[in-house]
Design a protein around this motif. Structure first.
Motif, PDB file in Angstrom:
ATOM      1  N   LYS A  53      -6.110   0.077  -8.176  1.00 29.54           N
ATOM      2  CA  LYS A  53      -4.967   0.150  -7.249  1.00 29.54           C
ATOM      3  C   LYS A  53      -5.430   0.640  -5.890  1.00 29.54           C
ATOM      4  N   ASN A  54      -6.335   1.622  -5.925  1.00 30.70           N
ATOM      5  CA  ASN A  54      -6.798   2.230  -4.683  1.00 30.70           C
ATOM      6  C   ASN A  54      -7.522   1.235  -3.780  1.00 30.70           C
ATOM      7  N   TYR A  55      -8.459   0.455  -4.364  1.00 23.47           N
ATOM      8  CA  TYR A  55      -9.190  -0.449  -3.461  1.00 23.47           C
ATOM      9  C   TYR A  55      -8.284  -1.571  -2.949  1.00 23.47           C
ATOM     10  N   GLU A  56      -7.256  -1.877  -3.731  1.00 27.03           N
ATOM     11  CA  GLU A  56      -6.300  -2.891  -3.245  1.00 27.03           C
ATOM     12  C   GLU A  56      -5.495  -2.346  -2.059  1.00 27.03           C
ATOM     13  N   LYS A  62      -5.786  -1.548   5.345  1.00 28.39           N
ATOM     14  CA  LYS A  62      -6.878  -1.184   6.241  1.00 28.39           C
ATOM     15  C   LYS A  62      -6.955   0.329   6.457  1.00 28.39           C
ATOM     16  N   VAL A  63      -7.108   1.024   5.339  1.00 25.01           N
ATOM     17  CA  VAL A  63      -7.351   2.467   5.385  1.00 25.01           C
ATOM     18  C   VAL A  63      -8.586   2.763   4.537  1.00 25.01           C
ATOM     19  N   ALA A  64      -9.136   3.947   4.723  1.00 28.15           N
ATOM     20  CA  ALA A  64     -10.375   4.301   4.028  1.00 28.15           C
ATOM     21  C   ALA A  64     -10.174   4.342   2.514  1.00 28.15           C
ATOM     22  N   ILE A  65     -11.119   3.742   1.792  1.00 25.67           N
ATOM     23  CA  ILE A  65     -11.112   3.741   0.321  1.00 25.67           C
ATOM     24  C   ILE A  65     -11.190   5.178  -0.178  1.00 25.67           C
TER      25      ILE A  65
ATOM     26  N   ALA B 131      -6.899   6.453  -0.914  1.00 33.88           N
ATOM     27  CA  ALA B 131      -5.828   5.653  -0.299  1.00 33.88           C
ATOM     28  C   ALA B 131      -4.591   5.697  -1.193  1.00 33.88           C
ATOM     29  N   LEU B 132      -4.831   5.702  -2.495  1.00 31.87           N
ATOM     30  CA  LEU B 132      -3.739   5.771  -3.468  1.00 31.87           C
ATOM     31  C   LEU B 132      -3.093   7.166  -3.467  1.00 31.87           C
ATOM     32  N   TRP B 157       3.213  18.321   1.504  1.00 34.02           N
ATOM     33  CA  TRP B 157       4.364  18.158   0.639  1.00 34.02           C
ATOM     34  C   TRP B 157       4.079  16.934  -0.226  1.00 34.02           C
ATOM     35  N   VAL B 158       3.874  17.149  -1.527  1.00 33.23           N
ATOM     36  CA  VAL B 158       3.496  16.027  -2.391  1.00 33.23           C
ATOM     37  C   VAL B 158       4.599  15.684  -3.386  1.00 33.23           C
ATOM     38  N   GLU B 159       4.534  14.430  -3.843  1.00 34.43           N
ATOM     39  CA  GLU B 159       5.512  13.956  -4.806  1.00 34.43           C
ATOM     40  C   GLU B 159       4.791  13.209  -5.920  1.00 34.43           C
ATOM     41  N   ASP B 160       4.972  13.666  -7.139  1.00 33.50           N
ATOM     42  CA  ASP B 160       4.331  13.032  -8.299  1.00 33.50           C
ATOM     43  C   ASP B 160       2.835  12.778  -8.092  1.00 33.50           C
ATOM     44  N   PHE B 161       2.185  13.744  -7.513  1.00 29.76           N
ATOM     45  CA  PHE B 161       0.745  13.647  -7.267  1.00 29.76           C
ATOM     46  C   PHE B 161       0.018  13.676  -8.613  1.00 29.76           C
ATOM     47  N   PRO B 162      -0.765  12.610  -8.948  1.00 34.28           N
ATOM     48  CA  PRO B 162      -1.345  12.529 -10.302  1.00 34.28           C
ATOM     49  C   PRO B 162      -2.647  13.318 -10.450  1.00 34.28           C
TER      50      PRO B 162
END
Lengths: 281, 178
Positions: A53-56, A62-65, B131-132, B157-162
């Motif tokens: 999900k992250n690399y997608e 266009k943000v840092a991986i 990024a996620l 301020w975080v929400e459902d941070f895994p």
């Protein structure tokens, strides 16, 4: 002589910094997907799905991986028929890094003095630049932004000529066993064998430039790569160190002749965000 | 199957007792980013008898330094850095009431003992998925040491941070379990 202006180099370097940090190479993405399909551990699979999900997100938005956008390592091959004009190539690369990191919202992670002040240079310069003269009239620039998490867990030693294949395997596996969980697994393991103190470490780094799926052309070493990978993936460290099959995605060995009295070996670990990008001018 | 808990910060002691290593956590509320350089500075402030930049009691510290945020985004990419570098400071911070640290990678024996003693936990987030994780940060503000750049202390301020429980208050360690 073919003239290449530093202005062009600066511009291309800035572009490479952004590209490398936003988009994971296709071969790395495929290897992660394959690991996701085959991983048996629940937490491990969960980690791999976050990685996908992250690399997608990174590529699409266009943000840092990774927030650790690394120290910028350049491997530059200059054809002997190329003349660099309008300035200095080292300056051009560093200016390109400065521009690319600032424009690309990439993190500045370099401190000027390593021991005392440790003051951030705030533009991620200076880069590490390896220049090589090759035949031809092209300029090939490869960038590997490398985070410290995996770099800090890497190791080098100089064995004696009596060292066996097993000693090599043990050194690599022990390095992963001790530091692998900290280095953001699933890892890519670069191994340099031979050369001397400084060239062996560079070999291990260059090994990390190889595409996943490639193997050492020498069958003895390609067998050794497979053997070590198997051993590493029996450690159970797994994705993010939470346990599982996929501690490493690949092991690459690069070799070089060495002195009659020694056998240098270096293990350079890379994280799953194995970023690299190249272009030819 | 792993258990999943939704937790809210700040933490009190009670809620942490039920947590076991491997439990999945979805964290909401305020957390603070503190990395190497800021640990050193907070410790110095405390040693000099000065006030800390935020209330440590019940707080959650996130070992992280984000990328600069793009216009329109509350934060840039942000993920955990390797925790062992903060092991020198962690027992001291736990003794002052910090209830959880978030990072990646294993901790020292001393840190695990301190967690047991002060009933605090260590949560691991996945490294390299910044990024996620940034999508779980709704708001961010630099509250101390802006001169440190990415290493400044940020209130998030975080929400459902895994994340997952890597060390529980019973002295268990997910990195030793395998």
């Amino acid at each position: 002589m073919r003239k290449i202006s530093v202005n062009k180099i600066r511009e291309k370097v800035a572009m490479l910094c952004k590209k490398a940090n936003y988009k994971l190479p296709d071969d790395v993405k495929s290897a992660i997907k394959e690991a996701y399909n085959k991983e048996k551990s629940e937490l491990g699979k969960d980690v791999l799905s976050q990685i996908i999900k992250n690399y997608e997100i990174a590529e699409n938005s266009k943000v840092a991986i990774c927030q650790d956008t690394g120290i910028a390592i350049f491997f530059i091959k200059i054809g002997e028929d190329v003349k660099i004009v309008d300035g200095d190539i080292y300056d051009a690369v560093n200016e390109g890094v400065r521009n690319g990191y600032l424009e690309g919202y990439l993190r500045a992670s370099i401190v000027k003095d390593p021991l005392y002040e440790r003051e951030n240079t705030l533009d991620n310069t200076p880069a590490i630049i390896h220049l090589e003269i090759v035949s031809g009239k092209n300029l090939e620039i490869t960038l590997m932004p490398k985070g410290a998490g995996s770099e800090n867990m890497s190791k080098m030693t100089i064995l004696t000529p009596s060292a066996s294949e097993e000693d090599i395997e043990n050194f690599v596996v022990k390095t992963v066993k001790e530091g692998g969980a900290n280095a953001c697994p699933p890892l890519i393991v670069g191994v340099g064998i031979g050369g001397n103190l400084e060239s062996c470490t560079l070999l291990s780094k260059k090994a990390l430039l190889r595409k996943i799926g490639t193997q050492n052309p020498n069958s003895k070493y390609s067998q050794l790569e497979k053997k070590i990978l198997k051993k590493i993936n029996k450690l159970g460290i797994g994705p993010a160190g939470f346990g599982g099959i996929y501690t490493a995605l690949a092991v690459y060995i690069e070799t070089s002749p060495c002195h009659i009295s020694n056998l240098p070996i270096c293990v350079n670990l890379n994280c799953h965000a194995a970023r690299r990008a190249s272009l030819i001018i | 199957m792993s258990r999943t808990f939704r937790l809210k910060t700040p933490f009190s002691e009670r809620g942490l007792e039920k947590l076991n290593i491997g439990d999945k956590i979805l964290l909401s509320g305020v957390i603070f980013t503190v990395r190497d350089a800021a640990h050193k500075l907070i410790k110095k402030q405390i040693d000099e008898g000065k006030k800390t930049p935020f209330n440590l009691k019940g707080s959650v510290i996130f070992y992280a330094g984000p990328t600069p945020s793009k216009p329109g985004n509350p934060i840039g990419s942000i993920g955990p850095t390797t925790s062992y570098r903060m092991d020198r400071y962690a027992p001291f911070f736990y003794s002052l009431g910090v209830k959880a640290t978030i990072g990646k990678g294993s901790r020292s024996k001393e840190v695990i003992l301190a967690q047991k003693k002060y009933k605090a936990v260590y949560l691991a987030a996945v490294g390299g998925v910044a990024a996620l994780l940034a999508r779980h940060v709704k708001k961010a503000k630099v509250i101390a040491y802006p001169e440190l750049g990415t290493e400044a202390i940020r209130k998030l301020w975080v929400e459902d941070f895994p994340c997952i429980v890597a060390n529980d208050i019973h002295g268990n360690d997910i990195y030793k379990k395998r």
